[in-house]
Design an enzyme around this catalytic site. Sequence first.
Site, PDB file in Angstrom:
ATOM      1  N   ARG A 154       0.861  -1.190   0.000  1.00  0.00           N
ATOM      2  CA  ARG A 154       0.000   0.000   0.000  1.00  0.00           C
ATOM      3  C   ARG A 154       0.892   1.233   0.000  1.00  0.00           C
ATOM      4  NH1 ARG A 154      -3.668   2.223   4.989  1.00  0.00           N
ATOM      5  NH2 ARG A 154      -1.773   3.395   5.356  1.00  0.00           N
ATOM      6  N   TYR A 166      -2.020  12.091   7.277  1.00  0.00           N
ATOM      7  CA  TYR A 166      -2.201  10.927   8.139  1.00  0.00           C
ATOM      8  C   TYR A 166      -1.489   9.699   7.563  1.00  0.00           C
ATOM      9  CZ  TYR A 166      -4.094   6.874  10.345  1.00  0.00           C
ATOM     10  OH  TYR A 166      -4.183   5.687  10.988  1.00  0.00           O
ATOM     11  N   ASP A 218      -5.017   3.947  -0.030  1.00  0.00           N
ATOM     12  CA  ASP A 218      -6.119   4.187   0.915  1.00  0.00           C
ATOM     13  C   ASP A 218      -6.471   5.672   0.916  1.00  0.00           C
ATOM     14  OD1 ASP A 218      -7.868   4.186   3.071  1.00  0.00           O
ATOM     15  OD2 ASP A 218      -6.568   2.996   4.374  1.00  0.00           O
ATOM     16  N   HIS A 220      -8.903   6.883   2.900  1.00  0.00           N
ATOM     17  CA  HIS A 220      -9.358   7.187   4.265  1.00  0.00           C
ATOM     18  C   HIS A 220     -10.681   7.949   4.319  1.00  0.00           C
ATOM     19  CE1 HIS A 220      -5.862   5.418   6.067  1.00  0.00           C
ATOM     20  NE2 HIS A 220      -5.029   6.235   5.456  1.00  0.00           N
ATOM     21  N   GLU A 244      -8.944   2.088  -1.623  1.00  0.00           N
ATOM     22  CA  GLU A 244      -9.661   1.792  -0.373  1.00  0.00           C
ATOM     23  C   GLU A 244     -10.388   3.008   0.186  1.00  0.00           C
ATOM     24  OE1 GLU A 244      -6.974  -0.100   2.340  1.00  0.00           O
ATOM     25  OE2 GLU A 244      -8.046   0.654   4.089  1.00  0.00           O
ATOM     26  N   GLU A 270     -13.504  -1.524   6.690  1.00  0.00           N
ATOM     27  CA  GLU A 270     -12.749  -1.691   7.937  1.00  0.00           C
ATOM     28  C   GLU A 270     -13.484  -1.083   9.128  1.00  0.00           C
ATOM     29  OE1 GLU A 270      -9.071   0.304   6.729  1.00  0.00           O
ATOM     30  OE2 GLU A 270      -9.459   1.852   8.219  1.00  0.00           O
ATOM     31  N   ARG A 291     -13.510  -5.346   3.711  1.00  0.00           N
ATOM     32  CA  ARG A 291     -12.355  -5.167   4.595  1.00  0.00           C
ATOM     33  C   ARG A 291     -12.679  -5.410   6.069  1.00  0.00           C
ATOM     34  NH1 ARG A 291      -7.689  -4.019   4.645  1.00  0.00           N
ATOM     35  NH2 ARG A 291      -7.647  -1.928   5.539  1.00  0.00           N
ATOM     36  N   GLU A 347      -4.078  -7.582   5.348  1.00  0.00           N
ATOM     37  CA  GLU A 347      -3.198  -6.443   5.665  1.00  0.00           C
ATOM     38  C   GLU A 347      -2.294  -6.830   6.830  1.00  0.00           C
ATOM     39  OE1 GLU A 347      -5.235  -2.958   7.124  1.00  0.00           O
ATOM     40  OE2 GLU A 347      -3.498  -1.674   6.790  1.00  0.00           O
ATOM     41  N   TRP A 410     -13.479  11.110   8.557  1.00  0.00           N
ATOM     42  CA  TRP A 410     -12.456  10.071   8.689  1.00  0.00           C
ATOM     43  C   TRP A 410     -12.746   9.034   7.666  1.00  0.00           C
ATOM     44  CZ3 TRP A 410      -7.986   8.644   8.992  1.00  0.00           C
ATOM     45  CH2 TRP A 410      -7.140   9.015  10.025  1.00  0.00           C
TER      46      TRP A 410
HETATM   47  O1  KDG Z   1      -7.469   2.372  13.771  1.00  0.00           O
HETATM   48  C1  KDG Z   1      -7.539   2.507  12.390  1.00  0.00           C
HETATM   49  C2  KDG Z   1      -6.238   2.900  11.813  1.00  0.00           C
HETATM   50  O2  KDG Z   1      -5.266   1.992  12.136  1.00  0.00           O
HETATM   51  C3  KDG Z   1      -6.293   3.109  10.314  1.00  0.00           C
HETATM   52  O3  KDG Z   1      -5.176   3.848   9.924  1.00  0.00           O
HETATM   53  C4  KDG Z   1      -6.197   1.859   9.555  1.00  0.00           C
HETATM   54  O4  KDG Z   1      -6.914   2.793   7.448  1.00  0.00           O
HETATM   55  C5  KDG Z   1      -6.326   1.925   8.070  1.00  0.00           C
HETATM   56  C6  KDG Z   1      -5.779   0.782   7.357  1.00  0.00           C
HETATM   57  O5  KDG Z   1      -6.160   0.594   6.222  1.00  0.00           O
HETATM   58  O6  KDG Z   1      -4.991   0.055   7.966  1.00  0.00           O
HETATM   59 MG    MG Z   2      -7.772   1.777   5.669  1.00  0.00          MG
END
Ligand code: KDG
Ligand code: MG
Length: 410
Positions: A154, A166, A218, A220, A244, A270, A291, A347, A410
Site C-alpha cells: 500500500r 495521516y 487508501d 481514508h 480503499e 474496515e 475489509r 493487511e 475520517w
Molecule cells: O485504527 C484505524 C487505523 O489503524 C487506520 O489507519 C487503519 O486505514 C487503516 C488501514 O487501512 O490500515
Molecule cells: Mg484503511
Amino acid sequence: MSTTPKSDTIAAAEVLVTSPGRNFVTLKITTTEGLVGWGDATLNGRELAVASYLRDHVAPLLIGRDPARIEDTWQYLYRGVYWRRGPVTMTSIGAVDMALWDIKGKTTGQPVYQLLGGAVRDRILTYTHATGWDLPQLLESVDARREEGFRAVRAQSGVPGLDTVYGVSRSGRGYEPAGRGAAPAEEVWDTDAYLRHAPKVLTAVRDHVGPELKLLHDAHHRLTPGQAARLGRALEDVDLFWLEDVTPAENQQVLRHVRQHTTVPLAIGEVFNTVWECQSLITEQLIDFVRTCVSHAGGISHLRRIAALAEIWQIRLGPHGPSDVSPVALAASLHVGLATPNFAIQEYMGYEPLVHEVFGHAWSYADGHLHPGDRPGLGVEVDETLAARFPYEPAYLPVARRRDGSMTDW
Ligand code: KDG
Ligand code: MG
C-alpha cells in the site's frame, strides 16, 4: 453435541489492558478445566469503552456457560441485547467469539482453521505499507518492502502544501496510527491538493516497480462521490489491486455513482461491524473487496458469515490489519483466511518487537505471505507479567480540518 466435557464451564473472563508501545485490550476466558482462550478487544482510541463493556456487562454473563457453545453465546450477546450493533458491542462480542474458538481448538487439539473446514490454501497473501513524504522517499520505502519479500504494497505519500498527512511520516519511517496524549492531534487537510498529487505519485510508483507488484492505496473516507469517481478514473492505468475507503462509511448508495464511472477495484469495510452493513455493497456488487476485521465485526463466527455472503457475489475478503489490531486478532484472521475460499489478502502492518514479546504467536511471515501455524486453538499466548508492566496511556488517531477550519470525514 458438546465437544467439551459437560463439567467444563466458563470460570472467569478477565480484561487485560496493556500498552507495549500502543494500547491493546485483550479478553482472557478461563474454564473450570483450566483451559484459556484469548480474544482481541482493541478499538483504537476507544479502548476503555470496550474494556468496560466486557468487564461490566459481558464477563458476569459468561460465568457458568458452556464454552463449546460458541454460536449460542454469539446469538445471546447479539440478539439477546436490545442495544445491538456498533463498534463497542461488536468488538466485545468479537473478543468473546475469538476466545471461545481458541478454547475449542485447545479442547480438540486442533488449530482453529481445521475446525473451520481445513486449509483451502497453503499460505495467505499479505500486503504491507510503504510511505514517503516525497516520491524518492516513497520509492525507497516500496523497494525496502519488496526486499522484505512483499508482493503487495500500500503506497501513501505526502501532499505538497500540507504540513502533515495521516499515516505518512516526514522522516520516511513507519508510523503509529494513534498518537499518545490526552487529545487527538489536529491536522490540516486539502482534498483538491491530494487529488492533484495522488495520481502522479501512484503512476510514478507503478513505472518504478513494473507490472507485477500489487499496489494498493487508501483514501481514508475523505472524498465525495464525484471526487472518488475522478480519482478512480485517473488511477485506472496504474492497475491498482484496490483503492480503499473512497467515501465516508454511512452513505453507501453513493458508490453506485463511483461504480458507473470507474473500473478501479474498490475495497471498503474496515469500520463496518456487521454483515448487515456490508449487505448492499455486496449484493449490488458495489465493491470488489470487503475489509471487515475479525475483531471489530463480531469475531470468527461473524467474519465467516460475511465471507459466505460475499462469496455468492464474487467479492473477496481483504481484512483490516494495522498495528492496532493485535496479534491475537491477526491470528484469528489468518485461521479464517486459510480456511475461506474467497479470502484474497491480509493487511499486515507489523508490530514493534515488544508487541511480539507480549503476544507470543505461532503465526509467521515469510516471502510475502502469512500462515497461522499449527498450534491448537489460535496459537497465541499472552505474557501477562510483561503486559502488566505497560499500563494504558491515552492515545488517539489524529483529526483533520479543512483549510477553513471545518472538520473533514475520517
Ligand atoms: O485504527 C484505524 C487505523 O489503524 C487506520 O489507519 C487503519 O486505514 C487503516 C488501514 O487501512 O490500515
Ligand atoms: Mg484503511
